[in-house]
Design a protein around this motif. Structure first.
Motif, short mmCIF file in Angstrom:
data_model
loop_
_atom_site.label_atom_id
_atom_site.label_comp_id
_atom_site.label_asym_id
_atom_site.label_seq_id
_atom_site.Cartn_x
_atom_site.Cartn_y
_atom_site.Cartn_z
N ILE A 87 0.85 -1.18 0.00
CA ILE A 87 0.00 0.00 0.00
C ILE A 87 0.89 1.24 0.00
O ILE A 87 1.96 1.25 0.60
N PHE A 88 0.47 2.26 -0.73
CA PHE A 88 1.22 3.51 -0.76
C PHE A 88 0.87 4.33 0.47
O PHE A 88 -0.23 4.23 1.01
N GLY A 137 -8.51 2.52 -8.22
CA GLY A 137 -7.96 2.54 -6.87
C GLY A 137 -6.47 2.77 -6.79
O GLY A 137 -5.90 2.71 -5.70
N TYR A 138 -5.81 3.06 -7.91
CA TYR A 138 -4.36 3.26 -7.89
C TYR A 138 -4.02 4.75 -7.91
O TYR A 138 -4.69 5.54 -8.57
N LEU A 139 -2.96 5.10 -7.21
CA LEU A 139 -2.51 6.48 -7.12
C LEU A 139 -1.29 6.67 -8.02
O LEU A 139 -0.25 6.08 -7.79
N TYR A 140 -1.45 7.48 -9.06
CA TYR A 140 -0.38 7.69 -10.03
C TYR A 140 0.32 9.04 -9.87
O TYR A 140 1.21 9.37 -10.63
N SER A 265 -9.27 6.66 -2.80
CA SER A 265 -9.12 5.25 -2.46
C SER A 265 -8.03 4.62 -3.31
O SER A 265 -8.22 3.64 -3.99
N ALA A 266 -6.86 5.25 -3.31
CA ALA A 266 -5.78 4.80 -4.17
C ALA A 266 -4.87 3.81 -3.48
O ALA A 266 -4.84 3.72 -2.27
N ARG A 267 -4.12 3.05 -4.29
CA ARG A 267 -3.17 2.10 -3.75
C ARG A 267 -2.10 2.84 -2.97
O ARG A 267 -1.79 2.50 -1.87
#
Length: 267
Positions: A87-88, A137-140, A265-267
């Motif tokens: 998790i980030f 759900g991923y944070l870029y 709700s990002a990774r």
């Protein structure tokens, strides 16, 4: 009693308390090869195997569960899971989660394109008017997420994104460098897909746990043991097994005929 023995005592009591009640730490994660994935019923991956070794040394039993990433986050928020793997760090989650000071690994988000439709982007401006495949759900990074230059189109899996790429339904896709290379190899797409030069963002991945009695001390012990393990030859071998030693230099380049080179709700 000095501070260090007190910390060790409390942490030990936390682990013993879990064992006495027959409980295990409930850790959720999404398949994210080569960091963590299901290989014909056996869990594998650089970060998964590292975490298993560290928890074994700490005497902590773990119960693992694979879920879509948004579901993983919901399990944490609802108290149905004790922690999440890979998790980030997000300040929005600081009130809920504790992060070790030592990360498990670093993700490098890059872009991939089909060789038949080359888009070797070197800046975000090169994506103007394009459609980029993403994963829910991923944070870029805010620059990518907030940009109005291009369209972001989610897909349910990394494999689905590569399928859409080959069909021309998206112009490029974004994912971690090692994850992309792993999927390309698994699908036999080495001659059909290339990596663009642009590195969109870098993020460290952690094993984070919900705040609770004794968890802060458990996180400290996890970080110390993880850092120790990373300095051992066994970790070097494990990292090499999953491409960790040469990942940044193993970019899949385009054929000569082509041009040179998350939400809350990002990774």
């Amino acid at each position: 009693m000095s501070v260090i023995p007190k910390l060790l005592t409390v942490a030990l009591l936390t682990c013993l308390s879990l064992a006495a009640h027959g409980e295990k730490l409930r850790i959720v994660t999404e398949p994210w090869a080569p960091y963590v994935y299901d290989d014909n019923g056996a869990m594998r991956g650089l970060d998964y195997e590292t975490t298993v070794i560290v928890f074994h040394r700490l005497g902590v039993d773990v119960e693992w569960q694979f879920l879509p990433w948004k579901r993983c986050l919901a399990m944490l928020e609802q108290g149905h899971a004790d922690g999440a793997l890979d998790i980030f760090h997000s300040h929005d989650r600081d009130a809920l989660l504790l992060y070790p000071s030592e990360p498990l690994s670093e993700v490098e988000f890059v872009l991939f394109y089909a060789n038949e439709r080359p888009y070797p982007a070197q800046t975000l401006d090169d994506l103007r008017g394009r459609t980029v495949g993403t994963s829910p759900g991923y944070l870029y990074g805010t620059e990518f997420t907030d940009s109005s230059l291009f369209t972001r189109e989610p897909a349910p899996s990394h494999e689905a994104n590569f399928g859409k790429l080959l069909l021309g339904r998206i112009d490029l896709l974004i994912t971690d460098r090692r994850v992309g290379q792993h999927v390309i190899k698994q699908l036999g797409l080495e001659d059909k897909v290339s990596q663009a030069p642009l590195v969109v963002s870098r993020q460290q991945q952690f094993l984070a746990v919900r705040r609770g009695a004794g968890m802060d001390l458990l996180v400290q012990r996890f970080a110390a043991e993880l850092k120790r393990f990373k300095q051992e030859p066994a970790y070097t071998v494990l990292s090499a097994k999953y491409g960790g030693l040469h990942a940044k230099n193993a970019a899949i380049t385009a054929p000569e005929r082509t041009v040179e080179q998350q939400e809350s709700s990002a990774r």
